[in-house]
Design a protein around this motif. Structure first.
Motif, PDB file in Angstrom:
ATOM      1  N   PRO A   5       0.794  -1.232   0.000  1.00 45.48           N
ATOM      2  CA  PRO A   5       0.000   0.000   0.000  1.00 45.48           C
ATOM      3  C   PRO A   5       0.824   1.278   0.000  1.00 45.48           C
ATOM      4  CG  PRO A   5      -0.006  -0.986   2.175  1.00 45.48           C
ATOM      5  CD  PRO A   5       0.655  -1.969   1.271  1.00 45.48           C
ATOM      6  N   PHE A   6       2.132   1.169   0.243  1.00 48.61           N
ATOM      7  CA  PHE A   6       2.955   2.382   0.297  1.00 48.61           C
ATOM      8  C   PHE A   6       3.948   2.487  -0.860  1.00 48.61           C
ATOM      9  CE2 PHE A   6       2.017   1.764   4.960  1.00 48.61           C
ATOM     10  CZ  PHE A   6       1.062   2.775   5.018  1.00 48.61           C
ATOM     11  N   ASP A   7       3.754   1.723  -1.906  1.00 51.35           N
ATOM     12  CA  ASP A   7       4.658   1.811  -3.047  1.00 51.35           C
ATOM     13  C   ASP A   7       4.675   3.214  -3.659  1.00 51.35           C
ATOM     14  OD1 ASP A   7       5.549  -0.729  -2.800  1.00 51.35           O
ATOM     15  OD2 ASP A   7       4.599  -1.524  -4.623  1.00 51.35           O
ATOM     16  N   TRP A   8       3.556   3.930  -3.566  1.00 54.62           N
ATOM     17  CA  TRP A   8       3.490   5.278  -4.125  1.00 54.62           C
ATOM     18  C   TRP A   8       4.511   6.222  -3.479  1.00 54.62           C
ATOM     19  CZ3 TRP A   8       2.335   9.180  -0.680  1.00 54.62           C
ATOM     20  CH2 TRP A   8       1.771   8.785   0.543  1.00 54.62           C
ATOM     21  N   ILE A   9       4.916   5.917  -2.232  1.00 59.04           N
ATOM     22  CA  ILE A   9       5.885   6.771  -1.545  1.00 59.04           C
ATOM     23  C   ILE A   9       7.230   6.758  -2.269  1.00 59.04           C
ATOM     24  CG2 ILE A   9       7.256   6.979   0.578  1.00 59.04           C
ATOM     25  CD1 ILE A   9       4.788   6.197   2.145  1.00 59.04           C
ATOM     26  N   ASP A  10       7.603   5.606  -2.833  1.00 63.07           N
ATOM     27  CA  ASP A  10       8.888   5.508  -3.523  1.00 63.07           C
ATOM     28  C   ASP A  10       8.937   6.440  -4.728  1.00 63.07           C
ATOM     29  OD1 ASP A  10       9.557   3.573  -1.674  1.00 63.07           O
ATOM     30  OD2 ASP A  10       8.896   1.917  -2.955  1.00 63.07           O
ATOM     31  N   ALA A  11       7.829   6.520  -5.468  1.00 61.65           N
ATOM     32  CA  ALA A  11       7.783   7.413  -6.629  1.00 61.65           C
ATOM     33  C   ALA A  11       7.896   8.870  -6.197  1.00 61.65           C
ATOM     34  CB  ALA A  11       6.489   7.185  -7.404  1.00 61.65           C
ATOM     35  N   ALA A  17      13.982  13.749  -4.920  1.00 63.89           N
ATOM     36  CA  ALA A  17      15.418  13.678  -5.147  1.00 63.89           C
ATOM     37  C   ALA A  17      15.796  14.351  -6.464  1.00 63.89           C
ATOM     38  CB  ALA A  17      15.876  12.228  -5.140  1.00 63.89           C
ATOM     39  N   ALA A  18      15.004  14.138  -7.501  1.00 64.39           N
ATOM     40  CA  ALA A  18      15.295  14.739  -8.802  1.00 64.39           C
ATOM     41  C   ALA A  18      15.196  16.256  -8.748  1.00 64.39           C
ATOM     42  CB  ALA A  18      14.340  14.182  -9.860  1.00 64.39           C
ATOM     43  N   ALA A  19      14.316  16.781  -7.890  1.00 62.06           N
ATOM     44  CA  ALA A  19      14.132  18.225  -7.788  1.00 62.06           C
ATOM     45  C   ALA A  19      15.051  18.870  -6.752  1.00 62.06           C
ATOM     46  CB  ALA A  19      12.678  18.531  -7.436  1.00 62.06           C
ATOM     47  N   ARG A  23      14.731  16.287   2.293  1.00 59.64           N
ATOM     48  CA  ARG A  23      15.030  16.830   3.618  1.00 59.64           C
ATOM     49  C   ARG A  23      15.510  15.702   4.528  1.00 59.64           C
ATOM     50  NH1 ARG A  23      11.745  20.161   1.150  1.00 59.64           N
ATOM     51  NH2 ARG A  23      11.503  22.328   1.878  1.00 59.64           N
ATOM     52  N   THR A  24      16.505  15.993   5.331  1.00 57.36           N
ATOM     53  CA  THR A  24      17.048  14.981   6.242  1.00 57.36           C
ATOM     54  C   THR A  24      17.192  15.587   7.635  1.00 57.36           C
ATOM     55  OG1 THR A  24      19.318  15.587   5.652  1.00 57.36           O
ATOM     56  CG2 THR A  24      18.308  13.776   4.432  1.00 57.36           C
ATOM     57  N   LEU A  25      17.098  14.737   8.633  1.00 57.66           N
ATOM     58  CA  LEU A  25      17.317  15.156  10.008  1.00 57.66           C
ATOM     59  C   LEU A  25      18.797  15.064  10.341  1.00 57.66           C
ATOM     60  CD1 LEU A  25      14.321  13.350  11.741  1.00 57.66           C
ATOM     61  CD2 LEU A  25      14.510  15.788  11.190  1.00 57.66           C
ATOM     62  N   PRO A 319      20.812  30.622  -6.318  1.00 61.15           N
ATOM     63  CA  PRO A 319      20.362  30.435  -7.693  1.00 61.15           C
ATOM     64  C   PRO A 319      19.473  29.218  -7.915  1.00 61.15           C
ATOM     65  CG  PRO A 319      22.688  29.882  -7.483  1.00 61.15           C
ATOM     66  CD  PRO A 319      22.272  30.494  -6.182  1.00 61.15           C
ATOM     67  N   SER A 320      19.493  28.245  -7.008  1.00 59.89           N
ATOM     68  CA  SER A 320      18.678  27.037  -7.184  1.00 59.89           C
ATOM     69  C   SER A 320      18.563  26.324  -5.852  1.00 59.89           C
ATOM     70  CB  SER A 320      19.318  26.097  -8.217  1.00 59.89           C
ATOM     71  OG  SER A 320      20.534  25.561  -7.714  1.00 59.89           O
ATOM     72  N   ALA A 321      17.667  25.321  -5.816  1.00 55.82           N
ATOM     73  CA  ALA A 321      17.504  24.538  -4.596  1.00 55.82           C
ATOM     74  C   ALA A 321      18.790  23.777  -4.262  1.00 55.82           C
ATOM     75  CB  ALA A 321      16.334  23.570  -4.740  1.00 55.82           C
ATOM     76  N   ASP A 322      19.384  23.134  -5.261  1.00 55.79           N
ATOM     77  CA  ASP A 322      20.631  22.398  -5.025  1.00 55.79           C
ATOM     78  C   ASP A 322      21.733  23.326  -4.547  1.00 55.79           C
ATOM     79  OD1 ASP A 322      19.769  19.835  -5.565  1.00 55.79           O
ATOM     80  OD2 ASP A 322      20.229  19.951  -7.704  1.00 55.79           O
ATOM     81  N   ALA A 323      21.816  24.527  -5.157  1.00 56.27           N
ATOM     82  CA  ALA A 323      22.854  25.480  -4.764  1.00 56.27           C
ATOM     83  C   ALA A 323      22.664  25.920  -3.320  1.00 56.27           C
ATOM     84  CB  ALA A 323      22.835  26.687  -5.697  1.00 56.27           C
ATOM     85  N   ALA A 324      21.413  26.114  -2.915  1.00 54.07           N
ATOM     86  CA  ALA A 324      21.149  26.512  -1.535  1.00 54.07           C
ATOM     87  C   ALA A 324      21.566  25.419  -0.560  1.00 54.07           C
ATOM     88  CB  ALA A 324      19.667  26.845  -1.373  1.00 54.07           C
TER      89      ALA A 324
END
Length: 386
Positions: A5-11, A17-19, A23-25, A319-324
């Motif tokens: 029932p939680f396979d949708w979480i992986d997508a 990750a692509a965007a 977020r990590t603790l 300039p971008s999320a990754d840069a931040a």
């Protein structure tokens, strides 16, 4: 078929990750960061010996927890004292303490609106206000940021009970709401004004009494404030302040007050201790603003793009999320903690570093902070020192 029932979480995780939005603790140690510009400890009180002693003393006397909801066993003499002191300090008739600032916003919005009423909400408001509007079952009109004329137009198109809600100081960019203008349009429309002063308390107003005190609106019959105890007061919890009849109404109707366990005595005690320090040392408020202004001036002089602060938050564009994310990590590697805001936390989609000025930062620490931020800046964000 397999039970998954939680396979949708992986997508969804792959999409984040692509965007660049994962977020990590990162658990921190007990020792303070070498240079902390990430926490909301604006006045440097969370480790102040009087504040920690007050928190510890409250826990020893009253116990580790409140033991129940405020209406059952969760109200102590300490809670009542804190409510009196908050109301007196901020200039309101009465106050009600809750377990968090988030809960305070939900309580005020849901109890003061409802089906058939209108909430007019600034587009830059905090997520707790957004969620409170959703839970209120009221019609919600989201208006352009800091636009009193848009609020007036929305209120004018509605017949019946209405409420305008805004942050006093917006948590992303640190700019202030036009409170006098908002109060005027609310008065003209016979609407209430609800102001989240989480980032104004302890920083704005005479001796840190908050943005509403600074605007001459504290104690106004049509104004209600919410705030948090977890920023300038270095503790934890939230509160709603306003006319006594409003507070009585919340006690009887606000679900996040009625059905939540009361604030832990240690947090109430710590907040009271911090209020005592702030009363004795009102200059801490002005110092926090001075530090914010210094950070802004020096960072923009170095070629970075930042928003002029109205309180203690300094926002520096990336300039971008990754840069931040990488920029914040590089600062951390250099011994300095900074905030990193990315979508969906930022409604405009612009990622940035979020710096919080602290009243206890020295001139040497301010210089070190600026040097580190500039030296680690992505090239597209401005100058980079080799």
């Amino acid at each position: 078929m397999p039970y998954a029932p939680f396979d949708w979480i992986d997508a969804e995780a792959r999409g984040r990750a692509a965007a660049g939005l994962v977020r990590t603790l990162r658990p921190r140690g007990a020792e303070p960061e070498p240079l902390d510009l990430a926490s909301n400890d604006y006045l440097g009180l969370t480790r102040h010996p009087e504040v920690t002693a007050a928190a510890a003393g409250a826990a020893r006397r009253w116990g580790a927890g409140a033991t129940g909801s405020r209406l059952v066993t969760g109200t102590t003499a300490l809670h009542a004292e804190l409510e009196r002191e908050l109301a007196a300090f901020c200039g309101f008739e009465a106050a009600l303490v809750l377990s968090s600032g988030y809960a305070a916003n939900l309580a005020a919005l849901t109890a003061l609106s409802g089906r058939g009423s209108l909430i007019v909400s600034d587009a830059g408001n905090h997520a707790s206000i957004v969620d409170g509007c959703r839970l209120s079952r009221a019609e919600t009109a989201v208006v352009p940021h800091a636009d009193a004329e848009a609020v007036a137009k929305a209120l004018g198109a509605h017949e019946g009970r209405a409420l305008a809600v805004t942050d006093s100081v917006f948590s992303v960019d640190g700019d202030a709401a036009p409170l006098p203008a908002l109060a005027e349009v609310c008065r003209a429309a016979n609407a209430a004004l609800l102001v989240d002063d989480a980032h104004g308390l302890g920083v704005l107003g005479d001796g840190g009494r908050g943005a509403l005190a600074a605007a001459g609106l504290a104690g106004n019959d049509g104004v209600v404030a919410t705030l948090t105890l977890s920023k300038s007061l270095g503790s934890q919890g939230g509160a709603v302040l306003g006319p006594a009849r409003v507070i009585d109404h919340l006690i009887n109707t606000a679900r996040t007050f009625i059905f939540d366990t009361g604030l832990a005595p240690a947090s109430a005690g710590g907040a009271l201790g911090a209020l005592g320090v702030l009363r004795r040392e009102p200059e801490r408020a002005a110092r926090a603003r001075e530090v914010a202004a210094a950070l802004y001036t020096r960072l923009t002089a170095a070629g970075l793009t930042a928003v002029r602060p109205d309180a203690a938050v300094v926002s520096v564009r990336a300039p971008s999320a990754d840069a931040a994310v990488n920029w914040a990590a590089d600062c951390r590697s250099a011994g300095m903690a900074v905030g990193c805001f990315r979508p969906p936390s930022v409604p405009d989609g612009v990622s940035r570093l979020r710096l919080t000025a602290r009243a206890d930062l020295t001139e040497e620490q301010i210089t070190a902070a600026v040097d580190t931020i500039v030296a680690t800046a992505p090239r597209q964000a401005g100058a980079r020192v080799s």
